[in-house]
Design a protein around this motif. Structure first.
Motif, PDB file in Angstrom:
ATOM      1  N   MET A   1       0.835  -1.115   0.205  1.00 54.18           N
ATOM      2  CA  MET A   1      -0.338   0.153  -0.222  1.00 54.18           C
ATOM      3  C   MET A   1       0.494   1.244  -0.308  1.00 54.18           C
ATOM      4  O   MET A   1       2.103   1.687   0.707  1.00 54.18           O
ATOM      5  CB  MET A   1      -0.988  -0.053   1.269  1.00 54.18           C
ATOM      6  CG  MET A   1      -1.653   0.758   1.167  1.00 54.18           C
ATOM      7  SD  MET A   1      -2.737   1.329   2.383  1.00 54.18           S
ATOM      8  CE  MET A   1      -2.272   1.641   4.085  1.00 54.18           C
ATOM      9  N   LYS A   2       0.359   1.476  -0.603  1.00 57.24           N
ATOM     10  CA  LYS A   2       0.989   3.290  -0.810  1.00 57.24           C
ATOM     11  C   LYS A   2       0.554   4.226  -0.125  1.00 57.24           C
ATOM     12  O   LYS A   2      -0.611   4.727   0.079  1.00 57.24           O
ATOM     13  CB  LYS A   2       1.395   3.937  -2.546  1.00 57.24           C
ATOM     14  CG  LYS A   2       1.853   5.385  -2.655  1.00 57.24           C
ATOM     15  CD  LYS A   2       2.932   5.033  -3.245  1.00 57.24           C
ATOM     16  CE  LYS A   2       3.182   6.967  -3.640  1.00 57.24           C
ATOM     17  NZ  LYS A   2       4.080   7.645  -2.291  1.00 57.24           N
ATOM     18  N   LEU A   3       2.026   4.823   1.088  1.00 55.13           N
ATOM     19  CA  LEU A   3       1.141   5.092   2.147  1.00 55.13           C
ATOM     20  C   LEU A   3       1.645   7.352   1.747  1.00 55.13           C
ATOM     21  O   LEU A   3       2.664   7.240   0.983  1.00 55.13           O
ATOM     22  CB  LEU A   3       1.783   5.376   3.498  1.00 55.13           C
ATOM     23  CG  LEU A   3       1.666   4.190   3.894  1.00 55.13           C
ATOM     24  CD1 LEU A   3       2.613   3.769   5.028  1.00 55.13           C
ATOM     25  CD2 LEU A   3       0.907   4.292   4.694  1.00 55.13           C
ATOM     26  N   PRO A   4       0.384   8.083   1.489  1.00 51.52           N
ATOM     27  CA  PRO A   4       0.964   9.888   1.217  1.00 51.52           C
ATOM     28  C   PRO A   4       2.118   9.916   2.228  1.00 51.52           C
ATOM     29  O   PRO A   4       2.020   9.891   2.704  1.00 51.52           O
ATOM     30  CB  PRO A   4      -0.540   9.997   1.777  1.00 51.52           C
ATOM     31  CG  PRO A   4      -1.240   9.390   2.969  1.00 51.52           C
ATOM     32  CD  PRO A   4      -0.704   7.705   2.612  1.00 51.52           C
ATOM     33  N   ASP A   5       2.673  11.051   1.259  1.00 51.39           N
ATOM     34  CA  ASP A   5       3.427  11.970   2.265  1.00 51.39           C
ATOM     35  C   ASP A   5       3.622  12.589   3.045  1.00 51.39           C
ATOM     36  O   ASP A   5       2.062  12.904   3.295  1.00 51.39           O
ATOM     37  CB  ASP A   5       4.294  12.890   1.193  1.00 51.39           C
ATOM     38  CG  ASP A   5       5.424  12.130  -0.070  1.00 51.39           C
ATOM     39  OD1 ASP A   5       5.638  10.452   0.556  1.00 51.39           O
ATOM     40  OD2 ASP A   5       5.525  12.605  -0.546  1.00 51.39           O
ATOM     41  N   LYS A 425       9.488   6.829   7.440  1.00 55.22           N
ATOM     42  CA  LYS A 425       8.378   5.951   7.259  1.00 55.22           C
ATOM     43  C   LYS A 425       8.623   4.577   7.777  1.00 55.22           C
ATOM     44  O   LYS A 425       7.260   4.341   7.662  1.00 55.22           O
ATOM     45  CB  LYS A 425       9.622   5.280   5.875  1.00 55.22           C
ATOM     46  CG  LYS A 425       9.449   6.133   4.897  1.00 55.22           C
ATOM     47  CD  LYS A 425      10.055   5.125   3.295  1.00 55.22           C
ATOM     48  CE  LYS A 425      10.259   6.720   2.313  1.00 55.22           C
ATOM     49  NZ  LYS A 425      11.716   5.718   1.498  1.00 55.22           N
ATOM     50  N   ALA A 429       4.471   2.941   8.139  1.00 59.34           N
ATOM     51  CA  ALA A 429       4.066   1.954   8.032  1.00 59.34           C
ATOM     52  C   ALA A 429       3.939   0.932   8.816  1.00 59.34           C
ATOM     53  O   ALA A 429       2.605   0.020   9.107  1.00 59.34           O
ATOM     54  CB  ALA A 429       5.860   0.824   7.675  1.00 59.34           C
ATOM     55  N   CYS A 432       0.207   2.428  10.560  1.00 61.83           N
ATOM     56  CA  CYS A 432      -0.454   1.690   9.386  1.00 61.83           C
ATOM     57  C   CYS A 432      -0.731   0.299   8.849  1.00 61.83           C
ATOM     58  O   CYS A 432      -1.909  -0.024   8.455  1.00 61.83           O
ATOM     59  CB  CYS A 432      -0.479   2.621   8.057  1.00 61.83           C
ATOM     60  SG  CYS A 432      -0.756   4.384   7.632  1.00 61.83           S
ATOM     61  N   SER A 436      -3.450  -3.310   6.004  1.00 53.32           N
ATOM     62  CA  SER A 436      -3.656  -3.847   4.745  1.00 53.32           C
ATOM     63  C   SER A 436      -4.146  -5.696   5.725  1.00 53.32           C
ATOM     64  O   SER A 436      -3.955  -6.359   4.288  1.00 53.32           O
ATOM     65  CB  SER A 436      -2.406  -3.666   4.370  1.00 53.32           C
ATOM     66  OG  SER A 436      -1.514  -3.915   5.170  1.00 53.32           O
TER      67      SER A 436
END
Ligand SMILES: Cc1cc2nc3c(=O)[nH]c(=O)nc-3n(C[C@H](O)[C@H](O)[C@H](O)COP(=O)(O)OP(=O)(O)OC[C@H]3O[C@@H](n4cnc5c(N)ncnc54)[C@H](O)[C@@H]3O)c2cc1C
Length: 600
Positions: A1-5, A425, A429, A432, A436
């Motif tokens: 999953m791409k996490l927002p900046d 990062k 991750a 979050c 996922s």
């Protein structure tokens, strides 16, 4: 999953949590020229334990000489001799000024007919005075002050981890910021700061009590993970008796005791003097809760609080500072002048009178760049005390001091310390991760499992080595087996998943510290050590994370009584508190016996 900046905020001083302590710290640091950001998980003055407070410790004048000593002695004895007397002296000297400043800001403290501040006594004090004020109104005044002074305020953002200059947890270097998440949108925030002040309040499970369901120990846990010292964790037991008529909870316990309420059992006996010969009905929350539980266990329950003899004037003050109590009485058709109120107690792992980040006289934690104020600290003025109302004023005094020192650090640093983008990062991750996962284990399942493990009377009330170790092992099992499976279909559940993880980590640490203290004191009653040991245990237990894994180290800090003005009473003091027969025996035998009694 791409996490927002993340949204990046650079600030001199970051204050995490906007209770009384955090706002005081922010105002003081800003006054001294620092650029300050307050980040709050909820909304200041609309949530959080301070909105629940009804009385604040407030010396009626500047204390000096013999009088200062007398007030100190009251605290030291009430704190079972574990208070840091140097902190206490600072607290008692500065409390007068800090409260007067709140008076000038406009906090609506109760006044008499002549308009003078109306000082009164509450639980745990025979000399120390307090002022009544609705905590919500207090926080509204402070919030206005933040706005007036244009302090940057970011609400609905939960901070979950601290950043370290070496990118390591635990760090060998300093704290340089924090990461957080918007509790509605999940948007990540990166805060880069020269100093971080934690004021995240107590740690509790979610039991819909005292407006603290969202205070689950992030401040404690993030400081611990980063390598800061915690103290007083063995006293992390919260007890209360204000579950009224099996219908509602309200605040106001200290104030109800303060107006002279009496506790009686089903036989009409006033029982508190038996459990606490010194304080009787004025005794601490924990003592009262445990006494009620014991009366119930021994067949003399249910128990009641009796306010029928209290004066109309006292009741009027009670309603003024605890408006929710009056509303509840109306809603449930209760007239305290006529009715006895049934009271039922509960006891859980969570902040009692101490347990948190260890701080020095300037509210500095053991890691450079990190401060802590209020109830997320180990409350060095008490540690195990019974003083009602002193905590908010500790936030007031400690917050002011933290703001002062943090501003000084910020002034001395030309640039922000470096941070490690890889650490940012990884922390985002980690937070979050439940988003996922697939499956059906939800945060509420973990809370349920924790509740089952910790609420059992043998652990909650009358511990021994085997029962504490068993509870710790079960908590560990929950962390290993259930926690990695927790799923979060949305941000709401994501916040809860991280909350329960933080609480669980602190509950385990608390059990380790409980095992280490081989005596009974304050909130910690050990049936296998039924005495307070003032020869060997006038010491704090300091807990720190050891290495990057699960290990922790325990050490001891002996109170420097050679420097303190109030000497301790040495020797072993047997518990005056009766331990019911069934809890004097081994846990296995006890549970078999209670099964038999229930006819199982
Ligand atoms: C039942 C009960 C009764 C009490 N009665 C009294 C009393 O009458 N008098 C008294 O002096 N004290 C009382 N206390 C203690 C009182 O709660 C504290 O003294 C007071 O709230 C000040 O605490 P604080 O400064 O630590 O901030 P708190 O009021 O605890 O505020 C902490 C803030 O941090 C925020 N926060 C939490 N986690 C995060 C996070 N991860 N990120 C960002 N923000 C976060 C919370 O939303 C909250 O606004 C009582 C406590 C309880 C539980």
């Amino acid at each position: 999953m791409k996490l927002p900046d993340p949204t990046v905020i650079r600030t001199d001083v970051l204050v995490v949590g906007g209770g009384l302590g955090g706002v005081r710290a922010a105002l003081r640091a800003q006054e001294l020229g620092a650029d300050v950001t307050v980040v709050e998980k909820a909304v200041i003055s609309r949530a959080g334990p301070m909105t629940y407070v009804h009385s604040q410790f407030a010396p009626y004048k500047l204390l000096e000489g013999d009088e200062l000593r007398q007030w100190m002695e009251e605290f030291v004895v009430g704190a079972n001799y574990l208070a840091d007397q140097e902190w206490l002296e600072v607290y008692l000297r500065e409390a007068y000024f800090r409260v007067q400043e709140l008076v000038h800001m406009g906090v609506p403290y109760v006044r008499d007919e002549q308009g003078r501040l109306k000082y009164s006594l509450v639980r745990g004090h025979k000399v120390g005075t307090t002022l009544g004020a609705d905590g919500r109104a207090t926080m509204e005044v402070l919030r206005r002050e933040l706005t007036r002074r244009r302090v940057r305020l970011i609400e609905k953002v939960m901070v979950n981890d601290l950043l370290t200059t070496d990118g390591r947890h635990p760090t060998r270097d300093r704290i340089c910021g924090a990461v957080g998440f918007h509790v509605r949108t999940g948007e990540p925030y990166l805060f880069l700061a020269k100093a971080v002040i934690l004021n995240t309040g107590p740690f509790y499970p979610k039991i819909h009590y005292a407006y603290v369901d969202h205070c689950t120990g992030e401040g404690h846990a993030m400081a611990f993970r980063a390598g800061a010292e915690l103290a007083g964790m063995e006293f992390a037991q919260y007890a209360a008796w204000s579950y009224f008529n099996r219908q509602f909870f309200t605040p106001g316990q200290a104030k109800i005791q303060g107006i002279g309420a009496r506790f009686v059992n089903a036989l009409g006996e006033e029982f508190m003097p038996r459990y606490d010969p010194i304080w009787g009905n004025f005794s601490g929350l924990f003592q009262v809760a445990r006494a009620i539980a014991t009366e119930n266990l021994e067949g003399r329950g249910p128990c009641f609080v009796d306010m029928r003899h209290c004066s109309d004037e006292d009741l009027a003050v009670l309603y003024k500072v605890v408006p929710t109590l009056e509303r509840a009485f109306k809603e449930f058709d209760i007239d305290p002048k006529k009715d006895l109120l049934r009271v039922d107690p509960f006891i859980l792992i969570g902040t009692g009178s101490s347990s948190g980040v260890r701080v020095d006289l300037w509210s500095r934690a053991s890691l450079p760049g990190l401060f802590a104020v209020g109830t997320c600290t180990h409350l060095p003025i008490m540690m195990t005390g019974i003083s009602g109302s002193s905590l908010s004023t500790f936030s007031n005094v400690g917050g002011y001091r933290a703001g002062e020192k943090a501003a000084e650090i910020a002034r001395q640093m030309a640039h922000h310390p470096p941070h490690d983008p890889q650490q940012v990062k990884e922390l985002i991750a980690g937070f979050c991760a439940p988003l996922s996962r697939r499956g059906q284990t939800r945060p509420c399942d973990i809370w349920m499992a924790i509740g089952e493990v910790t609420a059992e009377a043998g652990f909650a009330l009358f511990k021994n080595e085997a029962r504490i170790a068993r509870t710790r092992d079960r908590l560990r099992e929950i962390r290993h087996m259930l926690l990695p499976r927790v799923t979060a279909p949305d941000v709401h559940e994501l916040v809860k998943a991280n909350e329960v993880a933080n609480y669980l980590q602190m509950a385990e640490v608390a059990c380790e510290a409980m095992l280490a203290r081989k005596e009974s004191r304050g909130e910690l009653i050990r049936a296998d050590y039924p005495y307070q040991d003032n020869d060997d245990w006038l010491r704090w237990i300091i807990v720190r994370r050891q290495g990057e894994g699960e290990g922790l180290s325990l050490s001891f800090w002996d109170l420097p009584y050679d420097r303190y003005p109030i000497p301790p009473k040495r020797g072993k003091v047997p518990l005056t508190f009766p331990i019911p027969e069934e809890y004097r025996v081994a846990p296995e035998a006890a549970s078999e016996r209670s099964m038999e009694r229930r006819g199982a």
